[in-house]
Scaffold this motif. Sequence first.
Motif, PDB file in Angstrom:
ATOM      1  N   ASP A  21      -2.672   4.225   2.759  1.00  0.00           N
ATOM      2  CA  ASP A  21      -3.198   4.166   4.375  1.00  0.00           C
ATOM      3  C   ASP A  21      -2.936   5.361   4.879  1.00  0.00           C
ATOM      4  O   ASP A  21      -1.948   6.503   4.867  1.00  0.00           O
ATOM      5  N   ARG A  65      -6.851   1.431   5.878  1.00  0.00           N
ATOM      6  CA  ARG A  65      -6.087   1.728   4.449  1.00  0.00           C
ATOM      7  C   ARG A  65      -7.382   1.802   3.643  1.00  0.00           C
ATOM      8  O   ARG A  65      -8.421   0.483   3.395  1.00  0.00           O
ATOM      9  N   GLU A 115      -4.204   0.915  -2.527  1.00  0.00           N
ATOM     10  CA  GLU A 115      -4.586   1.267  -0.994  1.00  0.00           C
ATOM     11  C   GLU A 115      -4.054   2.507  -0.738  1.00  0.00           C
ATOM     12  O   GLU A 115      -2.663   2.542  -1.002  1.00  0.00           O
ATOM     13  N   LYS A 128      -4.930  -0.948  14.474  1.00  0.00           N
ATOM     14  CA  LYS A 128      -5.216   0.099  14.574  1.00  0.00           C
ATOM     15  C   LYS A 128      -6.642   0.352  15.464  1.00  0.00           C
ATOM     16  O   LYS A 128      -7.530   0.609  16.062  1.00  0.00           O
ATOM     17  N   TYR A 142       0.470  -0.840  -0.250  1.00  0.00           N
ATOM     18  CA  TYR A 142      -0.049  -0.136  -0.065  1.00  0.00           C
ATOM     19  C   TYR A 142       0.907   1.059  -0.162  1.00  0.00           C
ATOM     20  O   TYR A 142       2.246   1.166  -0.110  1.00  0.00           O
ATOM     21  N   GLU A 181       2.526  -4.804   3.509  1.00  0.00           N
ATOM     22  CA  GLU A 181       1.842  -5.390   5.194  1.00  0.00           C
ATOM     23  C   GLU A 181       2.244  -6.359   5.641  1.00  0.00           C
ATOM     24  O   GLU A 181       1.866  -7.353   4.727  1.00  0.00           O
ATOM     25  N   ASP A 230       2.373   4.578   1.924  1.00  0.00           N
ATOM     26  CA  ASP A 230       1.982   5.261   3.350  1.00  0.00           C
ATOM     27  C   ASP A 230       0.866   6.881   2.442  1.00  0.00           C
ATOM     28  O   ASP A 230       1.856   7.719   1.667  1.00  0.00           O
ATOM     29  N   ASP A 263      -9.211   5.331  11.154  1.00  0.00           N
ATOM     30  CA  ASP A 263      -7.351   4.672  10.887  1.00  0.00           C
ATOM     31  C   ASP A 263      -7.194   3.597   9.753  1.00  0.00           C
ATOM     32  O   ASP A 263      -8.246   2.303   9.962  1.00  0.00           O
TER      33      ASP A 263
END
Length: 346
Positions: free
Chosen positions: A326, A127, A324, A176, A11, A22, A13, A125
């Motif tokens: 994050d 993704r 995705e 998370k 993903y 991940e 950031d 919080d």
Amino acid sequence: MTQKAYPIHQYIDRKSGEVRTEKLVADALVRRLYSSVRERAPALFRAAVSRRASALLGALNYDAPLSLRLSSPSRMMRALGIDLRELRDAPETLDTARKIFERKIRFEKFRPLPEDPRAVVAPSDARVAVGSLSETSVFFIKEKFFSFPELLGENFPHTKRFADGDFAVFRLTPDKYHYNHVPATGVVRAVYELGGAFHACNPAAVCEVLTPNSKNRRVVTLLDTDVPGGSGVGLVAMAEVAALMIGEIVQCYSESGYDAPRALRPGMLLRRGNVKSLFRPGSSTVILLFEKDRVAFCEDLLRNARDARAISRYSGICGRTCVETDLRAREIIARPRERAASENLC
């Protein structure tokens, strides 16, 4: 199912723009469950994603004697990547796995709202993957993450309002912060729960099972933001989807911090950024649906979604690069479409 069929999952950031790999929890077990077990022992698979099995797994992971008391909560949280400065309560008081999962944070300071009152914000919080239900959109993704209108239930009265609209899928991992926040200011027009299974939200489950988010237990909230003082982005449907080890989705709307939580009811005005609900415990998903041409997603989310640097399991099932981003709760994710051409609010 071979490992080659399921490569690493990466993903972007949002803060740094870097590609991250991940560390998926119990990935090998989930892949086996959703491939060989599902194919060869369907009855066992159905039992594994049942409410009873999910509750049992949650209890073993969060309430079993070995996890009841942690000798060093601070060390555990640092290992999970949790910023101790954010915590509302002293770290030593979070001495069980459940307390860490259900932790409260000083979100007013560490998850500040964007200044623009009409900006739509992330509920969690998580993704996030963004897309469109419109075949004319370059971000068209049909029935991969969820089935529309199955997600909202067969008795949902406003299905046509969301046809050809846009969506954002927020995937929360076990580490998370698991409170959800209101994405846009509006009046609750409907809130209801739909029964279902407890499929994992690991990308492997989405790749193997057709639209698992539409088959899981979920709570749907319909917000009307075209009201005085509202965000003015039309109807917004928020589906909070239970997953493996999620025992409960608690509706606990608070006007100030986490104080005086209330259950939702039609007619309530929910203010953007306020605490709305809590997942107990495990991994989970939140899906936002928007009407056609009412919002424009932030450019970085759209750019990241097509970033060829990242290897995403979702790209294979979507037929196009699908990566995705994050991000954190209360960060801007979209703005009213009529303002997108003249202003850059992200």
